[in-house]
Design a protein around this motif. Structure first.
Motif, PDB file in Angstrom:
ATOM      1  N   TYR A 174       0.856  -1.193   0.000  1.00 57.17           N
ATOM      2  CA  TYR A 174       0.000   0.000   0.000  1.00 57.17           C
ATOM      3  C   TYR A 174       0.888   1.238   0.000  1.00 57.17           C
ATOM      4  O   TYR A 174       1.996   1.207   0.525  1.00 57.17           O
ATOM      5  CB  TYR A 174      -0.860   0.031   1.263  1.00 57.17           C
ATOM      6  CG  TYR A 174      -1.820  -1.129   1.402  1.00 57.17           C
ATOM      7  CD1 TYR A 174      -2.924  -1.249   0.571  1.00 57.17           C
ATOM      8  CD2 TYR A 174      -1.631  -2.092   2.380  1.00 57.17           C
ATOM      9  CE1 TYR A 174      -3.814  -2.304   0.707  1.00 57.17           C
ATOM     10  CE2 TYR A 174      -2.517  -3.158   2.529  1.00 57.17           C
ATOM     11  CZ  TYR A 174      -3.604  -3.249   1.684  1.00 57.17           C
ATOM     12  OH  TYR A 174      -4.471  -4.295   1.823  1.00 57.17           O
TER      13      TYR A 174
ATOM     14  N   ILE B  26      -6.941   3.084   5.501  1.00 55.00           N
ATOM     15  CA  ILE B  26      -7.174   1.847   6.268  1.00 55.00           C
ATOM     16  C   ILE B  26      -7.168   2.151   7.769  1.00 55.00           C
ATOM     17  O   ILE B  26      -8.037   1.704   8.516  1.00 55.00           O
ATOM     18  CB  ILE B  26      -6.098   0.790   5.913  1.00 55.00           C
ATOM     19  CG1 ILE B  26      -6.307   0.290   4.480  1.00 55.00           C
ATOM     20  CG2 ILE B  26      -6.122  -0.377   6.898  1.00 55.00           C
ATOM     21  CD1 ILE B  26      -5.191  -0.599   3.943  1.00 55.00           C
TER      22      ILE B  26
ATOM     23  N   ARG C 227     -10.234   1.876  10.673  1.00 57.84           N
ATOM     24  CA  ARG C 227     -10.069   1.054  11.870  1.00 57.84           C
ATOM     25  C   ARG C 227     -10.165   1.932  13.122  1.00 57.84           C
ATOM     26  O   ARG C 227     -10.697   1.499  14.146  1.00 57.84           O
ATOM     27  CB  ARG C 227      -8.728   0.324  11.829  1.00 57.84           C
ATOM     28  CG  ARG C 227      -8.631  -0.872  12.763  1.00 57.84           C
ATOM     29  CD  ARG C 227      -9.453  -2.045  12.312  1.00 57.84           C
ATOM     30  NE  ARG C 227      -9.052  -2.595  11.053  1.00 57.84           N
ATOM     31  CZ  ARG C 227      -8.337  -3.714  10.897  1.00 57.84           C
ATOM     32  NH1 ARG C 227      -7.984  -4.408  11.950  1.00 57.84           N
ATOM     33  NH2 ARG C 227      -8.040  -4.153   9.694  1.00 57.84           N
TER      34      ARG C 227
ATOM     35  N   ALA D 187       0.314  -2.796   6.237  1.00 54.49           N
ATOM     36  CA  ALA D 187      -0.836  -2.375   7.040  1.00 54.49           C
ATOM     37  C   ALA D 187      -0.772  -2.937   8.450  1.00 54.49           C
ATOM     38  O   ALA D 187      -1.248  -2.305   9.398  1.00 54.49           O
ATOM     39  CB  ALA D 187      -2.138  -2.812   6.366  1.00 54.49           C
TER      40      ALA D 187
END
Ligand SMILES: Nc1ncnc2c1ncn2[C@@H]1O[C@H](COP(=O)(O)OP(=O)(O)O)[C@@H](O)[C@H]1O
Ligand SMILES: [Mg+2]
Length: 407
Positions: free
Chosen positions: A223, A231, A235, A264
């Motif tokens: 990513y 992301i 979260r 991640a």
């Protein structure tokens, strides 16, 4: 009085624990940071998930899909995406009554996959067979597994996550046998999905296994920092209480995680540890200082972990380096070797040659514990100039090594 001191300490501790229990945490739901947690949305992986579903789609008509090899660096969402696709298929299995069984095995888990016997026995058990933990010839276990699969007309998808760990432990024989499994089956078939964090894994395989396992391949790219931010934001909404994340925190976690490669998992760990540090320091909000602290703490913990799992010889070498190093001045292999030899007699360790010790020192350099530069000493040959970085927690490491080496 001594007992008074102890009592006071206890009281302080009780007070601390009471404060801690009554204090509001920056977290709303910490479970969302556990590795097994499935996030509400999977971002930036739609294309890959769609491709995977299309490759596997024939299975719904009981036609054998190609084997699939999924690869990419750690924390690029491979496990998450494969499990998501499996979940989607499982829903159809139930609603349309399709005779499809999807098995997921993580090959990193010791008790399941450190020997060929264990893994095949586990697979047979998934089909309801009782297999003793040891004792049968391996061929027999294979036969029991094949028969169990072939008991009825059905499709099986076998997901082997971290499959590179499997060949490290058992060689490529097991994988070879699995890629040939359909030759043994008449009513059923098995398609394989291999997942690997190691990008070079397939190339190192036996060509027959390679061509079979990677009939289809999907690469999960890292990513970028912006994707990781998104992301983390998702979260954080699930995991943190309102307004608990200060300015720039998510950006900093993402930037740190994107620095090596867009991982991640690393980013989520940074955010969680930052939150924990905020809680511990009585702050109401997570700040960018907590992120810096968290980054250091994670690195430190990882290094201590790495040191405590090194082989004995490497631990002895490191102990010798730390013990002979006097701060600013670099030391040389010869000095370390003298100390090391003496250490070996004290600890009943078989001393290696200086040359071999020098190799181990260079491995410790690669691990990032010390720096060791080769310098030429003219006609006296070469030596290594070893420096223990100031940031190294030498005292902690020394303690760990003393334990490990029974000093
Ligand atoms: N696209 C994504 N959206 C949300 N969370 C993600 C995404 N990709 C990875 N994660 C999270 O990052 C962590 C690592 O992902 P994982 O699938 O285990 O990576 P890999 O298997 O490639 O090493 C997990 O906690 C996962 O939930
Ligand atoms: Mg994984």
């Amino acid at each position: 009085m001594r007992s008074c001191g102890v009592f006071r300490l206890q009281q302080e501790l009780v007070q601390f624990l009471e404060d801690f229990a009554s204090k509001k945490s920056v977290f709303k739901n910490k479970k969302v940071f556990q590795p097994s947690y499935k996030p509400a949305t999977i971002l930036h992986r739609n294309d890959l998930i769609e491709q995977m579903a299309k490759i596997l789609a024939p299975v719904l008509k009981l036609e054998k899909p190609s084997n699939l090899f999924v690869y990419g660096k750690t924390g690029t969402g491979k496990t998450l995406s494969v499990k998501d696709v499996a979940e989607g298929f499982n829903k159809l299995v139930i609603s349309k009554n399709i005779p499809l069984k999807i098995l997921y095995i993580n090959c990193k888990l010791k008790r399941i996959s450190d020997t060929e016997y264990r893994l095949i026995a586990q697979l047979a058990r998934e089909f309801g067979k009782t297999i003793p933990p040891t004792g049968l010839p391996t061929d027999e276990v294979y036969k029991l597994f094949f028969n169990a699969v072939d008991e009825s007309e059905r499709a099986v998808i076998l997901v082997l996550d971290e499959v590179d760990q499997l060949t490290k432990k058992t060689g490529s024989e097991l994988l070879y046998n699995l890629t040939r499994i359909n030759e043994e089956l008449s009513k059923s078939f098995v398609s394989l999905i291999g997942i690997s964090n190691d990008l070079n894994f397939v190339d190192a395989l036996d060509p027959r296994v390679k061509s079979s396992l990677s009939e289809e391949e999907l690469l999960f790219p890292p990513y970028n920092a912006v994707q990781i931010q998104e992301i983390l934001n998702e979260r954080a909404k699930e995991g943190f209480a309102k307004n608990k994340i200060g300015q720039g925190v998510i950006e900093k976690c993402s930037a740190y995680a994107a620095r090596e490669h867009g991982d991640a998992r690393r980013a989520l760990e940074l955010l969680r540890v930052s939150g924990e540090l905020a809680d511990r320091s009585n702050n109401q909000k997570v700040t960018t200082e907590h992120v810096d602290e968290a980054e250091e703490k994670i690195d430190r913990d990882r290094l201590l972990d790495a040191v405590s799992t090194q082989p004995k010889q490497a631990q002895a070498a490191l102990y010798s380096i730390i013990s002979t190093s006097s701060g600013k001045q670099p030391i040389f292999t010869g000095t370390v070797y003298e100390f090391y030899k003496e250490l070996c007699t004290r600890t009943d360790l078989r001393p290696l040659t200086q040359r071999r010790l020098s190799d181990i020192i260079s491995e410790l350099d690669m691990l990032g514990v010390i720096t060791a530069r080769v310098i030429s000493k003219g006609r006296y040959g070469r030596t290594r100039e070893i420096v223990v970085p100031k940031t190294l927690q030498a005292a902690n490491i020394r303690r760990i090594l003393q334990d490990a080496l029974n000093l």
